[in-house]
Design an enzyme around this catalytic site. Sequence first.
Site, PDB file in Angstrom:
ATOM      1  N   PHE A 174      -0.778 -28.038  -9.753  1.00 29.07           N
ATOM      2  CA  PHE A 174       0.489 -28.301  -9.075  1.00 29.07           C
ATOM      3  C   PHE A 174       1.478 -28.975 -10.049  1.00 29.07           C
ATOM      4  CE2 PHE A 174       3.336 -30.391  -6.053  1.00 29.07           C
ATOM      5  CZ  PHE A 174       3.551 -29.363  -5.152  1.00 29.07           C
ATOM      6  N   ASP A 183      -7.214 -33.583  -6.817  1.00 30.14           N
ATOM      7  CA  ASP A 183      -6.047 -33.525  -5.950  1.00 30.14           C
ATOM      8  C   ASP A 183      -6.447 -32.700  -4.719  1.00 30.14           C
ATOM      9  OD1 ASP A 183      -3.699 -32.801  -4.633  1.00 30.14           O
ATOM     10  OD2 ASP A 183      -2.508 -32.859  -6.476  1.00 30.14           O
ATOM     11  N   TYR A 216       1.063 -35.235   4.905  1.00 26.99           N
ATOM     12  CA  TYR A 216       2.087 -34.524   5.697  1.00 26.99           C
ATOM     13  C   TYR A 216       1.790 -33.035   5.809  1.00 26.99           C
ATOM     14  CZ  TYR A 216       3.945 -33.925   0.937  1.00 26.99           C
ATOM     15  OH  TYR A 216       4.079 -33.662  -0.395  1.00 26.99           O
TER      16      TYR A 216
HETATM   17  C1  PLP Z   1       2.051 -30.978  -1.869  1.00 28.70           C
HETATM   18  C2  PLP Z   1       1.338 -31.344  -3.113  1.00 28.70           C
HETATM   19  C3  PLP Z   1       1.706 -32.483  -3.841  1.00 28.70           C
HETATM   20  C4  PLP Z   1       2.896 -33.274  -3.397  1.00 28.70           C
HETATM   21  O1  PLP Z   1       3.112 -34.477  -4.036  1.00 28.70           O
HETATM   22  P1  PLP Z   1       4.248 -35.439  -3.433  1.00 28.70           P
HETATM   23  O2  PLP Z   1       4.208 -36.639  -4.269  1.00 28.70           O
HETATM   24  O3  PLP Z   1       3.913 -35.673  -2.005  1.00 28.70           O
HETATM   25  O4  PLP Z   1       5.555 -34.722  -3.523  1.00 28.70           O
HETATM   26  C5  PLP Z   1       0.947 -32.815  -4.947  1.00 28.70           C
HETATM   27  N1  PLP Z   1      -0.105 -32.043  -5.341  1.00 28.70           N
HETATM   28  C6  PLP Z   1      -0.453 -30.918  -4.653  1.00 28.70           C
HETATM   29  C7  PLP Z   1      -1.635 -30.109  -5.093  1.00 28.70           C
HETATM   30  C8  PLP Z   1       0.260 -30.540  -3.535  1.00 28.70           C
HETATM   31  O5  PLP Z   1      -0.069 -29.440  -2.878  1.00 28.70           O
END
Ligand code: PLP
Length: 417
Positions: free
Chosen positions: A131, A208, A233
């Site tokens: 990500f 993650d 969320y």
């Molecule tokens: C949605 C997501 C994030 C989001 O990070 P935020 O700090 O909440 O914006 C991080 N890593 C992965 C793999 C995600 O799918």
Amino acid sequence: MDPRLAYARRMDRSDGLAHHRKRFVGADTDLVYFDGNSLGRPPASAIDRVAAFMREEWGGRLIRGWDESWLNLPYEIGDQIGRAVIQAKAGQTVIGDSTTVLIYKLARAAVDAQLARDPERREIVVDRDNFPTDRYVLEGIANETGCRLRWIDVDLTRGVTSEQLAEAVGPKTALVVLNHVSYRSAYLADAPELTRIAHDSGALVLWDLCHSAGSVPVHADLWDFDLAVGCTYKYLNGGPGSPAFAYVRDDLHRLLRQPIQGWFGTADLFAMGPEYVPASGIRRFVSGTSPISAMIAMRETLSMIEDAGMPAIRAKSVALTEFAIDLADEWLAPLGVTVGSPRDPEERGGHVILQHEAMREVTARLWQRDVIPDYRDVGGLRIGLAPLSTSFEEVHRGLDVTREVLREVLAERAGLG
Ligand SMILES: *Cc1c(COP(=O)(O)O)cnc(C)c1O
């Protein structure tokens, strides 16, 4: 009747989790929601809970609320996530910052601890399809600490394999950062095996879990995780920007020191002492005042998950993605669409990505028709299926409209040609 529709209705009738769907705002309308993996629907009971919180706790207790319950809430909800979602015993999970900030804090703590132990351990292993926020944060940490990123190139319809990781790690590896479920392909990594491979080389691993928490079972303790983060969320329905969770295995607490040393992470919050002294336990990974009002809504979903159990949720998730793939094969493949997610359910998380060069335009038109998937470059229509709030009939309707819209786009283009 279309036999596919009959199948969908039969599946909904026999679905042991179907009663949960009614508990989400908007699930009783014809709108098709294929984005519960990006922003989950609001649980209806959260409306009352949030209102009661504002009226009675915030309005009524005012600053007393901190002593009475709020100071403990990030740990209480953390333990509930540990119990219901990631199978972690108490005292190892906390919620508070965004996922991005937690990745920074945990990854930096891990890298610092490794460098202190062995200055030659200066590599952070990460894949190119990880990500974006994970990659960017790690790039920053590499710059700050003089470490080097070691990239794994992955097949975009899959993710990091055991062979690839085994080749990338070694005596120089400080940290490995992996996504449990790929945000694009939905590839489900073999977390226990990859963790073992990284540990054999002396590396720490940060998982993650954003796309698996609440959709795919996780056994943080059993799989010997070091560190993990995850969103609340998405499949946990905490609402836009609700705080993320961090897991740190308990024997690592005293070895790690996180980089944002604030008063909420000190041994004695109200001592207001001259220096920062890290608290013992998971508390040392907290920095400042916790976003209490953003923690309320997710509790509804956490209770539903405790109720339903992750195995039942996973079973429905697999049935939903199977159904979506069957419909894509039957209806969309003749129009040139390919499935960009693993076909083996053992290797697939809770969403499906469908590839066609027209999908950007298709997605925009679907939104106008109240069918809400999302688009991920290049040419990917991403269909997220939230087991507690998605029905089989919804999947049928969504893919039926997708077929119609794609036909329309292709016909227009042919006409123009
Ligand atoms: C949605 C997501 C994030 C989001 O990070 P935020 O700090 O909440 O914006 C991080 N890593 C992965 C793999 C995600 O799918």
